[in-house]
Motif scaffolding. Structure first.
Motif, PDB file in Angstrom:
ATOM      1  N   ILE A 201       0.939  -1.108  -0.046  1.00  0.00           N
ATOM      2  CA  ILE A 201      -0.106  -0.154   0.041  1.00  0.00           C
ATOM      3  C   ILE A 201       0.939   1.229  -0.009  1.00  0.00           C
ATOM      4  CG2 ILE A 201      -1.619   1.531   1.426  1.00  0.00           C
ATOM      5  CD1 ILE A 201      -2.686  -1.376   2.281  1.00  0.00           C
ATOM      6  N   ALA A 202       1.917   1.180   0.758  1.00  0.00           N
ATOM      7  CA  ALA A 202       2.853   2.516   0.957  1.00  0.00           C
ATOM      8  C   ALA A 202       3.749   2.628  -0.430  1.00  0.00           C
ATOM      9  CB  ALA A 202       4.036   2.246   1.929  1.00  0.00           C
ATOM     10  N   TRP A 203       3.806   1.475  -1.153  1.00  0.00           N
ATOM     11  CA  TRP A 203       4.342   1.597  -2.588  1.00  0.00           C
ATOM     12  C   TRP A 203       3.379   2.154  -3.459  1.00  0.00           C
ATOM     13  CZ3 TRP A 203       4.131  -2.760  -6.626  1.00  0.00           C
ATOM     14  CH2 TRP A 203       4.961  -2.529  -7.723  1.00  0.00           C
ATOM     15  N   THR A 204       2.143   1.755  -3.483  1.00  0.00           N
ATOM     16  CA  THR A 204       1.032   2.553  -4.243  1.00  0.00           C
ATOM     17  C   THR A 204       0.767   3.877  -4.050  1.00  0.00           C
ATOM     18  OG1 THR A 204       0.031   0.073  -4.296  1.00  0.00           O
ATOM     19  CG2 THR A 204      -1.341   2.376  -4.840  1.00  0.00           C
ATOM     20  N   LEU A 205       1.102   4.332  -2.805  1.00  0.00           N
ATOM     21  CA  LEU A 205       1.003   5.584  -2.678  1.00  0.00           C
ATOM     22  C   LEU A 205       2.225   6.297  -3.170  1.00  0.00           C
ATOM     23  CD1 LEU A 205      -0.242   5.495   1.419  1.00  0.00           C
ATOM     24  CD2 LEU A 205      -1.489   6.755  -0.384  1.00  0.00           C
ATOM     25  N   LEU A 239       6.777  11.563  -0.683  1.00  0.00           N
ATOM     26  CA  LEU A 239       7.242  10.291  -1.467  1.00  0.00           C
ATOM     27  C   LEU A 239       8.267   9.739  -0.569  1.00  0.00           C
ATOM     28  CD1 LEU A 239       7.065  11.475  -5.162  1.00  0.00           C
ATOM     29  CD2 LEU A 239       5.141  10.108  -3.722  1.00  0.00           C
ATOM     30  N   ARG A 240       9.139  10.606   0.076  1.00  0.00           N
ATOM     31  CA  ARG A 240      10.269  10.087   0.784  1.00  0.00           C
ATOM     32  C   ARG A 240       9.625   9.034   1.896  1.00  0.00           C
ATOM     33  NH1 ARG A 240      12.282  15.182  -0.241  1.00  0.00           N
ATOM     34  NH2 ARG A 240      14.006  15.145  -1.666  1.00  0.00           N
ATOM     35  N   ARG A 241       8.595   9.702   2.570  1.00  0.00           N
ATOM     36  CA  ARG A 241       8.093   8.915   3.749  1.00  0.00           C
ATOM     37  C   ARG A 241       7.500   7.583   3.042  1.00  0.00           C
ATOM     38  NH1 ARG A 241       5.082  14.429   5.212  1.00  0.00           N
ATOM     39  NH2 ARG A 241       6.611  15.686   6.239  1.00  0.00           N
ATOM     40  N   PHE A 242       6.628   7.646   2.060  1.00  0.00           N
ATOM     41  CA  PHE A 242       6.332   6.369   1.532  1.00  0.00           C
ATOM     42  C   PHE A 242       7.372   5.464   1.103  1.00  0.00           C
ATOM     43  CE2 PHE A 242       2.680   9.420  -0.216  1.00  0.00           C
ATOM     44  CZ  PHE A 242       1.975   9.373   1.087  1.00  0.00           C
ATOM     45  N   HIS A 280      15.961   2.208  -5.897  1.00  0.00           N
ATOM     46  CA  HIS A 280      15.361   2.417  -7.225  1.00  0.00           C
ATOM     47  C   HIS A 280      14.148   3.400  -7.080  1.00  0.00           C
ATOM     48  CE1 HIS A 280      12.962   1.862 -10.950  1.00  0.00           C
ATOM     49  NE2 HIS A 280      14.150   1.274 -11.370  1.00  0.00           N
ATOM     50  N   MET A 281      13.490   3.519  -5.840  1.00  0.00           N
ATOM     51  CA  MET A 281      12.493   4.526  -5.516  1.00  0.00           C
ATOM     52  C   MET A 281      13.224   5.880  -5.524  1.00  0.00           C
ATOM     53  SD  MET A 281       9.891   2.045  -3.097  1.00  0.00           S
ATOM     54  CE  MET A 281       8.906   3.446  -2.633  1.00  0.00           C
ATOM     55  N   ALA A 282      14.416   5.961  -4.822  1.00  0.00           N
ATOM     56  CA  ALA A 282      15.241   7.047  -4.453  1.00  0.00           C
ATOM     57  C   ALA A 282      15.469   7.731  -5.728  1.00  0.00           C
ATOM     58  CB  ALA A 282      16.472   6.886  -3.591  1.00  0.00           C
ATOM     59  N   TRP A 283      15.979   6.714  -6.775  1.00  0.00           N
ATOM     60  CA  TRP A 283      16.323   7.071  -8.128  1.00  0.00           C
ATOM     61  C   TRP A 283      15.426   7.903  -8.743  1.00  0.00           C
ATOM     62  CZ3 TRP A 283      14.024   5.052 -12.524  1.00  0.00           C
ATOM     63  CH2 TRP A 283      14.458   5.673 -13.613  1.00  0.00           C
ATOM     64  N   GLN A 284      14.259   7.620  -8.714  1.00  0.00           N
ATOM     65  CA  GLN A 284      12.895   8.067  -9.219  1.00  0.00           C
ATOM     66  C   GLN A 284      12.651   9.465  -8.611  1.00  0.00           C
ATOM     67  OE1 GLN A 284       9.351   5.655  -9.538  1.00  0.00           O
ATOM     68  NE2 GLN A 284      10.230   3.968  -8.836  1.00  0.00           N
ATOM     69  N   LEU A 285      12.929   9.671  -7.425  1.00  0.00           N
ATOM     70  CA  LEU A 285      12.796  10.873  -6.698  1.00  0.00           C
ATOM     71  C   LEU A 285      13.730  12.029  -7.053  1.00  0.00           C
ATOM     72  CD1 LEU A 285      12.117  10.238  -3.040  1.00  0.00           C
ATOM     73  CD2 LEU A 285      10.634  11.194  -4.604  1.00  0.00           C
TER      74      LEU A 285
END
Length: 320
Positions: A201-205, A239-242, A280-285
């Motif tokens: 759910i956090a990833w979806t957010l 987004l960092r929190r998620f 990978h999520m940090a790269w997106q940010l």
């Protein structure tokens, strides 16, 4: 200079380039395949990957691999395709008046006049019945969970009308497979699956807030709520929190799943999954520009890789 080829007749604005529906599907079937978003197949993975996460961690949990697990994996894949199609069709039925007022969605089959509401309802029912047939091949506990999953699916299209957090409802629906696949393997719902579900759910957010930034101006005009509108310029901080919630919760799920039966090396490898996913999520940010719709769509689609990363680590952990 060569001119780009014209878009196929009836193509939806945000369909993937050179997708198979617009190129090869029979013309009469295209509106219904577009209702199922099969011209944008990537998000099917957003339903499927939590299923496979749940199955892999369930196997890691009890250190038991059975022939039935192959069918669970395949059945989840077919079911994800069908239920994503049914859910998107339901979404287009309920949002048909909104979609006609938003630039990105006004080319969808119903507002564009390619499909009728009656035809869409029939198509939704066909997909749902086929998915239910697959669900019936699983154990009783998984069947009950599968039926219960219809609740968040039914509510999600209306969430944007009464809450600033419709992405939570999307997460509840899209990550249900983590619960279902775990239960299909073990026969019962247990804590690691629930924590994994929360991580999903956090990833979806994370990814759907990025996606929603494509429509913030139109959404504001028609009164549709979203986390993108709620967060505004504070989106990167949220987004960092998620990101942290995704990594932390998935790490806890791995520990809960592996602590009793798996060896230390398997646990370490499996924990590499949320760690690498977080990078990978940090790269997106780092590449995010909430004012660039094309960039938001590109990063949203990149999450197919984000979700595959932990699965690779989980499968590797099963081999040691």
């Amino acid at each position: 200079m060569t001119k780009p080829a014209p878009a196929p007749d009836g193509q939806v604005a945000d369909a993937e380039d050179r997708n198979w529906v617009d190129r090869y599907a029979p013309e009469g079937a295209r509106p219904y395949l577009r209702l199922s978003r099969l011209d944008r197949p990537t998000p099917v993975l957003f339903l499927l990957l939590p299923c496979w996460w749940g199955l892999a961690l369930a196997i890691l949990h009890d250190q038991s691999v059975r022939f039935e697990d192959l069918w669970i994996a395949v059945g989840c894949a077919i079911g994800a395709l069908l239920m994503r199609g049914a859910g998107c069709t339901w979404n287009d039925i309920t949002d048909r008046n909104f979609d006609g007022q938003v630039e990105r969605t006004r080319s969808r089959p119903i507002p564009a006049g390619q499909a009728t509401v009656r035809g869409a309802v029939i198509w939704m029912c066909v997909q749902s019945v086929l998915a239910f047939g697959i669900l019936l091949t699983f154990n009783t506990a998984a069947i009950l969970l599968g039926v219960l999953a219809l609740l968040p699916v039914a509510v999600y299209p209306f969430a944007k009308r009464f809450t600033w957090w419709p992405q939570v409802f999307l997460g509840l629906a899209f990550n249900w497979g983590a619960l279902l696949a775990w239960t299909a393997h073990t026969g019962q719902l247990e804590a690691p699956a629930v924590v994994l579900y929360l991580a999903g759910i956090a990833w979806t957010l994370f990814y759907d807030t990025i996606y929603a930034h494509q429509d913030t101006e139109d959404d504001a005009l028609i009164g549709v709520k979203s986390t993108a509108r709620l967060f505004g310029t504070q989106t990167p901080q949220w987004l960092r929190r998620f990101l942290m919630a995704t990594v932390g919760l998935m790490g806890i799920a791995v520990i809960f799943a592996a602590i009793d039966e798996a060896n230390v090396l398997a646990l370490v490898i499996a924990l590499g999954g949320p760690w690498a996913m977080g990078w990978h999520m940090a790269w997106q940010l780092r590449g995010l520009d909430i004012d660039d719709p094309a960039k938001c769509l590109q990063l949203f689609r990149a999450n197919r890789d984000t979700g595959v990363i932990p699965l690779v680590f989980f499968c590797a952990a099963l081999l040691v």
